[in-house]
Design an enzyme around this catalytic site. Structure first.
Site, PDB file in Angstrom:
ATOM      1  CE  LYS A 206      28.494  53.739  31.201  1.00 20.47           C
ATOM      2  NZ  LYS A 206      29.146  54.564  32.255  1.00 20.47           N
ATOM      3  CD  GLU A 212      32.590  38.397  33.708  1.00 18.43           C
ATOM      4  OE1 GLU A 212      32.527  39.213  32.758  1.00 18.43           O
ATOM      5  OE2 GLU A 212      33.311  38.568  34.703  1.00 18.43           O
ATOM      6  N   GLY A 266      28.628  52.579  36.187  1.00 20.77           N
ATOM      7  CA  GLY A 266      27.967  51.285  36.398  1.00 20.77           C
ATOM      8  C   GLY A 266      27.502  51.104  37.829  1.00 20.77           C
ATOM      9  NE  ARG A 267      32.615  52.955  41.170  1.00 18.69           N
ATOM     10  CZ  ARG A 267      33.345  52.996  40.064  1.00 18.69           C
ATOM     11  NH1 ARG A 267      33.211  52.058  39.128  1.00 18.69           N
ATOM     12  NH2 ARG A 267      34.225  53.978  39.859  1.00 18.69           N
ATOM     13  CD  GLU A 352      34.096  48.649  39.641  1.00 19.88           C
ATOM     14  OE1 GLU A 352      33.036  49.126  39.165  1.00 19.88           O
ATOM     15  OE2 GLU A 352      34.457  47.480  39.438  1.00 19.88           O
ATOM     16  CG  HIS A 383      25.716  32.829  65.961  1.00 24.34           C
ATOM     17  ND1 HIS A 383      25.625  32.332  67.234  1.00 24.34           N
ATOM     18  CD2 HIS A 383      24.718  33.744  65.851  1.00 24.34           C
ATOM     19  CE1 HIS A 383      24.604  32.880  67.859  1.00 24.34           C
ATOM     20  NE2 HIS A 383      24.027  33.742  67.042  1.00 24.34           N
ATOM     21  CE  LYS A 494      35.886  44.120  32.596  1.00 20.75           C
ATOM     22  NZ  LYS A 494      35.066  45.276  32.159  1.00 20.75           N
TER      23      LYS A 494
HETATM   24  O1  F6P Z   1      33.844  45.724  37.162  1.00 18.46           O
HETATM   25  C1  F6P Z   1      34.101  46.452  36.023  1.00 18.46           C
HETATM   26  C2  F6P Z   1      32.796  46.907  35.414  1.00 18.46           C
HETATM   27  O2  F6P Z   1      33.058  47.717  34.318  1.00 18.46           O
HETATM   28  C3  F6P Z   1      31.905  47.637  36.420  1.00 18.46           C
HETATM   29  O3  F6P Z   1      32.270  48.967  36.620  1.00 18.46           O
HETATM   30  C4  F6P Z   1      30.565  47.461  35.765  1.00 18.46           C
HETATM   31  O4  F6P Z   1      29.489  47.739  36.653  1.00 18.46           O
HETATM   32  C5  F6P Z   1      30.640  45.990  35.352  1.00 18.46           C
HETATM   33  O5  F6P Z   1      32.011  45.794  34.974  1.00 18.46           O
HETATM   34  C6  F6P Z   1      29.688  45.576  34.270  1.00 18.46           C
HETATM   35  O6  F6P Z   1      29.900  46.378  33.140  1.00 18.46           O
HETATM   36  P1  F6P Z   1      28.737  46.393  31.991  1.00 18.46           P
HETATM   37  O7  F6P Z   1      27.485  46.963  32.640  1.00 18.46           O
HETATM   38  O8  F6P Z   1      29.283  47.254  30.914  1.00 18.46           O
HETATM   39  O9  F6P Z   1      28.511  44.974  31.564  1.00 18.46           O
END
Ligand code: F6P
Length: 527
Positions: A206, A212, A266-267, A352, A383, A494
């Site tokens: 987003k 990452e 995002g979620r 979240e 199990h 972060k």
């Molecule tokens: O975990 C923090 C967060 O901002 C989430 O809300 C989001 O889904 C994720 O990191 C990835 O963010 P982006 O889609 O901006 O890479």
């Protein structure tokens, strides 16, 4: 002013928690033989049995009063109409607009957003049709065989879970892979199995600023350019982001950027172009069915009376357990291997959203909010951790989820799966206290569970299930009077990661002795 824990209803529920402490769920069925019929709900292809809960009529009535006296109705109307519900980020919350299948407008700042939502869907259709029918070719003229979604959190968990759940319906030529962890093993393991001539990368982020995802995207591009040239990138890399500028700076052509909006959390974003891997896997029509299923649940959530409202009931039962019976966690146990990713998806959705400790006015809360959500597929859980659920001294409510009809496949297996689930839910309720001399054998029972059944695993039923949990989280957040749509808690980690990584390189020492000592160990091992 809204003061939940000082309300009369809250106090009444506290009393009921005391007075009902010795009530047994199984006795409630004796008292009311119609309990199952009265405490179950069907909505199209979804069936909820909430009768095996520690829930008397009196408690349920008080919980419904709690909902009536809360900001729920107002907050629900605000969300669907595009008002600023995410107040700390000054944004509307409109994942529901993405699946709005009516011709009704949805306005943000006075502008109907539905035309651009429809345009976004059309762009998705054109692209996914081309990749699936083979008219989109790689730089050596070959059809795409593998799609790699590079993203994390909401840019991974939703599409990943849905693609796995609907794997039976995937395109026969296309395999969809998900890379999320910054651990190089994740991307390397996936890339080692792929042919760059027939691989399509989707960079899903987003913000287009997540460390990452950018690292994985750059490593994937480096891997690709070992066997191709820069002008070939356009045929093998697309992006899904609200940050078009950053995506183009990475080298994605503008026409290969699938946009969405900052009013999609995002979620809550799998319904947007973040769902591109889903549409590639099951087709555009399947993706629309997913949206339609969620839309049906939206309509149910808006229109059903609270006492017959599936997300409201699940939310209130959760509040009863968390705020009055001391539950710290919520277990989600899909007896359905296709839903093995669902617990991970629900962890982000719930934790979240509702992992908060101040209300919308910044006041510190004096009551618990979001639970720790965890889970694993059944029958595996039997199990692994069911021992604690049966004989441990913790209170852990369970959501069982299963699919009734698997289309004639593996009927013996499926029969065993469903009967195991029923047995476990029953055992949690009735327990086994017959052994006066061998206490270690006894199971106390009286442990509650919901059972959610999908008629079959279809995009429509899955869309409804996901929206059900989205709205359950929303209802709890509204009653707790928190902002379920920001996530400031993740920013500190972060920032510190950036500081630590630069300090390790510059050998400065600004951290506590533990962190400093560990940094020194890392320095010894990372050149
Ligand atoms: O975990 C923090 C967060 O901002 C989430 O809300 C989001 O889904 C994720 O990191 C990835 O963010 P982006 O889609 O901006 O890479």
């Amino acid at each position: 002013m809204y003061n939940l824990s000082q309300s009369v209803t809250w106090k009444k529920l506290q009393q009921l928690a005391q007075s009902s402490a010795d009530d047994r769920i199984s006795d409630a069925f004796v008292k009311n033989p119609k309990r199952f019929e009265q405490m179950s709900l069907r909505l199209d292809g979804l069936f909820l049995d909430y009768s095996k809960n520690l829930l008397s009529e009196e408690v349920l009535t008080s919980l419904l009063e709690l909902a009536e006296h809360s900001p729920l109705r107002q907050r629900r109307a605000q969300m669907f109409s595009g008002d600023i519900v995410n107040i700390t980020e000054q944004r509307p919350v409109l994942h529901t607009a993405l699946r709005n299948r009516s011709n009704d407008p949805v306005k943000v700042d006075g502008e109907d957003v539905m035309p651009e939502v429809r345009a976004s869907l059309e762009k998705l259709k054109v692209f996914t049709d081309e990749v699936r029918d083979g008219s989109w070719l790689g730089h050596t003229g070959k059809k795409i065989t593998d799609v790699v979604n590079i993203g994390i959190g909401g840019s991974d968990l939703g599409p990943n879970m849905v693609c796995r759940a609907l794997l039976e319906q995937r395109h026969e030529r296309l395999r969809v892979h998900f890379v999320s962890n910054v651990d190089g093993l994740h991307v390397t393991k996936v890339l080692n199995s792929l042919n760059p001539e027939t691989t399509l990368f989707i960079i899903s982020t987003k913000t287009f600023s997540t460390q990452e995802t950018l690292l994985n995207a750059n490593s994937s591009k480096t891997w690709f350019l070992k066997q191709a040239s820069e002008q070939d990138v356009a045929k093998h890399f697309v992006a899904v982001s609200t940050n078009q500028e950053a995506a183009m700076a990475f080298g994605i052509k503008q026409e290969n950027i699938f946009g969405f909006w900052d009013w999609v959390g995002g979620r809550y974003s799998l319904w947007s172009s973040i769902g591109l891997p889903i549409a590639l896997s099951i087709g555009y029509e399947g993706f629309i069915e997913l949206l339609e299923g969620a839309y049906e649940m939206d309509q149910h959530f808006i229109n059903a009376p609270l006492e017959k409202n599936m997300p409201v009931l699940m939310a209130l039962i959760g509040i009863w357990y968390i705020n009055f019976l001391g539950a710290e966690t919520q277990a989600v146990i899909p007896y359905d291997q296709a839903l093995h990713q669902l617990p991970a998806f629900l962890q982000q959705l719930d934790m979240e959203s509702n992992g908060k400790s101040v209300d919308v006015d910044g006041r510190l809360l004096d009551y618990k909010t979001g639970p720790i959500v965890w889970g694993q597929t059944g029958s595996n859980g039997q199990h692994a951790f069911f021992q604690l659920l049966h004989q441990g001294n913790r209170f852990v409510p369970v959501d069982f989820i299963a699919t009734l009809n698997v289309g004639g496949n593996n009927t013996d297996h499926h029969f065993a799966l469903l009967t195991n689930m029923l047995a476990q839910a029953n055992a949690f309720m009735i327990g086994d206290q017959g052994n006066d001399t061998q206490a270690h054998v006894n199971c106390p029972g009286n442990r509650p569970s919901n059972v959610l059944l999908l008629d079959e695993m279809t995009p429509r039923n899955l869309g409804a299930l996901i929206a059900l949990y989205e709205h359950k989280v929303f209802v709890q957040g509204a009653i707790w009077n928190i902002n379920s749509f920001d996530q400031w808690g993740v920013q500190l980690g972060k920032r510190l990661a950036t500081e630590i990584s630069s300090d390790i390189k510059s050998k400065s020492a600004d951290f506590d002795p533990s962190t400093q000592g560990l940094m020194n160990l890392i320095k010894e091992h990372i050149s």
